[in-house]
Design a protein around this motif. Structure first.
Motif, PDB file in Angstrom:
ATOM      1  N   ALA A 247       5.241 -30.528 -11.139  1.00 46.62           N
ATOM      2  CA  ALA A 247       4.168 -29.628 -10.711  1.00 46.62           C
ATOM      3  C   ALA A 247       3.180 -30.355  -9.799  1.00 46.62           C
ATOM      4  O   ALA A 247       2.751 -29.815  -8.770  1.00 46.62           O
ATOM      5  CB  ALA A 247       3.452 -29.054 -11.924  1.00 46.62           C
ATOM      6  N   LEU A 248       2.829 -31.597 -10.168  1.00 47.72           N
ATOM      7  CA  LEU A 248       1.902 -32.371  -9.343  1.00 47.72           C
ATOM      8  C   LEU A 248       2.484 -32.665  -7.966  1.00 47.72           C
ATOM      9  O   LEU A 248       1.776 -32.662  -6.956  1.00 47.72           O
ATOM     10  CB  LEU A 248       1.560 -33.691 -10.042  1.00 47.72           C
ATOM     11  N   ALA A 249       3.793 -32.919  -7.931  1.00 46.42           N
ATOM     12  CA  ALA A 249       4.453 -33.275  -6.668  1.00 46.42           C
ATOM     13  C   ALA A 249       4.857 -32.047  -5.856  1.00 46.42           C
ATOM     14  O   ALA A 249       5.319 -32.189  -4.723  1.00 46.42           O
ATOM     15  CB  ALA A 249       5.686 -34.124  -6.958  1.00 46.42           C
ATOM     16  N   SER A 250       4.700 -30.861  -6.417  1.00 41.55           N
ATOM     17  CA  SER A 250       5.227 -29.659  -5.767  1.00 41.55           C
ATOM     18  C   SER A 250       4.572 -29.346  -4.428  1.00 41.55           C
ATOM     19  O   SER A 250       5.135 -28.612  -3.620  1.00 41.55           O
ATOM     20  CB  SER A 250       5.075 -28.444  -6.695  1.00 41.55           C
ATOM     21  N   GLY A 251       3.388 -29.920  -4.177  1.00 38.91           N
ATOM     22  CA  GLY A 251       2.742 -29.690  -2.891  1.00 38.91           C
ATOM     23  C   GLY A 251       3.536 -30.244  -1.725  1.00 38.91           C
ATOM     24  O   GLY A 251       3.325 -29.846  -0.572  1.00 38.91           O
TER      25      GLY A 251
END
Length: 260
Positions: A247-251
């Motif tokens: 989720a944190l890396a999804s950007g």
């Protein structure tokens, strides 16, 4: 099937289920289409490079063009670059098959995986398929992010899976399904045993965007002799941590950004 476009998709979906090829007559019969219309569609699909006719037997098969389009889309979306190292880490830790499914409208589709099992039994079902929501750990994890009413509405549109097509413990009633969903909601991740397939177990956690909406699901799956309830509970923190890290890396993924 009211349009040429719809019929064309039905033909390609049918051929995707028959990698060894399908005869014109068999394809027309299975899809309940006129022989002449089926032949015209196949000729047009062949002209555009999506279908090939075996010159020896006359059967029709899909070419790799659709596969190429799908792989190109995934590559350009950045989703594999974002998720793969995290999936690899969890696969190593769990020693089982780890997969990522993304939310696409009303469906979940597996798009990336990492195999942690290096010996013994290895579980590795097909990729790229839409996930059955009522009979899978991924489906239960995603449904757990919704209200009961929203979850049941989604399942009603897809339909319940049948135990003969999945595992002997596949839920076939609203009451049975809600028990799985509510347990997953309380626990933070889903757990199933002989629900998706006989002798197989799995667990899954949702990947949530910044606003809390589920944009994907991370799963761990393997033989139930290894992936016992005790083992799944022990792996729970690692699974949740991976879902959080994705989720944190999804950007970094255009696909995830669009779904956030």
């Amino acid at each position: 099937m009211s349009s040429i476009l719809e019929r064309s998709f039905k033909v390609m979906e049918h051929l995707a289920q028959h990698p060894g090829g399908s005869a014109l007559s068999a394809l027309a019969a299975d899809l309940e289409m006129p022989l002449s219309a089926t032949h015209r569609l196949l000729a047009e699909l062949a002209r555009n490079g999506y279908v090939r006719q075996d010159q020896r037997h006359g059967d029709y098969t899909l070419t790799m063009k659709l596969v190429s389009l799908g792989l190109s889309f995934l590559s350009n979306s950045g989703i594999v670059d974002v998720a793969q190292p995290l999936l690899d880490r969890l696969a190593t830790e769990s020693g089982e098959l780890v997969r990522l499914a993304v939310v696409d409208g009303d469906e979940l589709t597996f798009v990336a995986k990492a195999q942690g099992a290096t010996r013994g039994l290895r579980y590795d079902p097909d990729m790229g398929l839409s996930v059955n929501l009522s009979c899978s750990s991924a489906g239960h994890a995603w449904l757990s992010t919704m209200t009961d009413e929203q979850a049941l509405e989604l399942v009603a549109r897809q339909g319940f899976g049948k135990p003969k097509d999945f595992g002997p413990k596949a839920p076939t009633t609203v009451k049975a399904l809600l028990a799985y969903i509510r347990a997953a909601r309380k626990r933070g991740f889903s757990m199933i045993n002989e629900v998706f397939a006989p002798a197989m177990a799995a667990m899954a956690a949702p990947v949530r965007s910044g606003n809390g909406a589920a944009i994907g699901v991370i799963t761990i799956a393997g033989p139930s002799v290894r992936l016992t309830e005790k083992r799944m509970l022990a792996l729970g923190p690692a699974l949740l941590a991976t879902a959080y890290d994705v989720a944190l890396a999804s950007g970094g993924s255009a696909m995830f950004k669009r779904r956030a």
